[in-house]
Design a protein around this motif. Sequence first.
Motif, short mmCIF file in Angstrom:
data_model
loop_
_atom_site.label_atom_id
_atom_site.label_comp_id
_atom_site.label_asym_id
_atom_site.label_seq_id
_atom_site.Cartn_x
_atom_site.Cartn_y
_atom_site.Cartn_z
N TYR A 41 -9.38 12.65 -0.47
CA TYR A 41 -8.81 11.39 -0.02
C TYR A 41 -7.28 11.47 -0.07
CZ TYR A 41 -13.45 9.52 -0.47
OH TYR A 41 -14.80 9.30 -0.31
N GLN A 43 -4.06 8.74 -0.34
CA GLN A 43 -3.58 7.37 -0.47
C GLN A 43 -2.09 7.36 -0.12
OE1 GLN A 43 -3.83 5.42 -4.36
NE2 GLN A 43 -4.16 3.47 -3.33
N GLN A 47 -1.00 1.66 0.57
CA GLN A 47 -2.23 1.53 1.36
C GLN A 47 -3.47 1.85 0.51
OE1 GLN A 47 -2.28 3.68 5.07
NE2 GLN A 47 -0.15 3.16 5.55
N SER A 48 -4.61 1.44 1.04
CA SER A 48 -5.89 1.86 0.45
C SER A 48 -6.09 3.35 0.74
CB SER A 48 -7.04 1.06 1.05
OG SER A 48 -6.87 -0.32 0.80
N PRO A 49 -6.85 4.03 -0.11
CA PRO A 49 -7.15 5.44 0.17
C PRO A 49 -7.92 5.60 1.47
CG PRO A 49 -7.65 4.88 -2.10
CD PRO A 49 -7.39 3.59 -1.40
N TYR A 92 -6.42 12.99 -3.59
CA TYR A 92 -7.43 13.01 -4.65
C TYR A 92 -8.67 13.76 -4.20
CZ TYR A 92 -4.85 9.01 -6.64
OH TYR A 92 -3.89 8.18 -7.17
N GLN B 38 -8.07 0.90 -9.49
CA GLN B 38 -6.80 1.60 -9.68
C GLN B 38 -5.88 0.74 -10.53
OE1 GLN B 38 -4.60 2.62 -6.05
NE2 GLN B 38 -4.00 4.54 -7.02
N LEU B 44 -6.97 6.87 -9.01
CA LEU B 44 -8.23 6.23 -8.67
C LEU B 44 -9.27 6.46 -9.76
CD1 LEU B 44 -8.42 7.26 -4.90
CD2 LEU B 44 -7.62 5.09 -5.87
N TYR B 93 -11.37 -1.87 -5.39
CA TYR B 93 -11.68 -1.63 -3.99
C TYR B 93 -13.19 -1.51 -3.82
CZ TYR B 93 -6.81 0.10 -3.52
OH TYR B 93 -5.44 0.24 -3.51
N TRP B 100 -12.61 1.65 3.43
CA TRP B 100 -12.21 0.98 2.21
C TRP B 100 -11.68 -0.41 2.54
CZ3 TRP B 100 -10.98 3.66 -2.75
CH2 TRP B 100 -11.47 4.97 -2.77
N GLY B 101 -11.86 -1.34 1.59
CA GLY B 101 -11.22 -2.63 1.73
C GLY B 101 -9.76 -2.55 1.30
N GLN B 102 -9.09 -3.68 1.34
CA GLN B 102 -7.68 -3.72 0.98
C GLN B 102 -7.48 -3.87 -0.53
OE1 GLN B 102 -9.34 -6.35 1.95
NE2 GLN B 102 -8.75 -7.92 0.45
N GLY B 103 -8.57 -4.17 -1.22
CA GLY B 103 -8.53 -4.29 -2.68
C GLY B 103 -8.26 -5.72 -3.14
#
Lengths: 112, 110
Positions: A41, A43, A47-49, A92, B38, B44, B93, B100-103
């Motif tokens: 991944y 990141q 931003q989101s991963p 990651y 996170q 992560l 998340y 993935w969502g934005q969290g």
Amino acid sequence: DVVLTQTPVSLSVTLGDQASISCRSSQSLEYSDGYTYLEWYLQKPGQSPQLLIYEVSNRFSGVPDRFIGSGSGTDFTLKISRVEPEDLGVYYCFQATHDPFTFGSGTKLEIK
Amino acid sequence: VQLVESGGGLVQPGKSLKLSCSASGFTFSSYGMHWIRQAPGKGLDWVAYISSSSGTVYADAVKGRFTISRDNAKNTLYLQLNSLKSEDTAIYYCAEMGYWGQGVMVTVSS
């Protein structure tokens, strides 16, 4: 639990050069079904991963062919050829072979 | 594909919170789903997984305190967080891993 050790912790690369990140597992990541559930991944800042590579070497939809995953057993590598500005961020590795699933601690890629 | 988390906030240690993740754009019931967190400035941390058939897996740090569940009729993933600790403070998340969502931020503090 499986421990994923990523090296280096950080990497500074000139645009256009190659970058290489290692992910070593404390146990073999080959599952009983013959697949190896090792993913990579990225990141990007703020931003989101995002998924780059799944099952060691398969690029996810839309991922440029500059990203190449390889390895087997306990030793895996992500190579990024011809690094571009949008490649900066934290990389990651992640294993979903053994319960509980685990992430590596990350490798920060910076552009020189 | 869209994943939208909600339900985060500030909560006292020992209290509970329930996170939701609304999914759209794919056949939610066919996919396993994860919660990943996170902590501020950290890496992560995988939390929990639920398969399409509702089998579950948990990280050691949350086993017995957190519960992952899903409602396929509502296309929604949940994470029930009980007995919260300060070290649970993080962005949470939801992910199908390819998406993935934005969290959503959870802060555990008195």
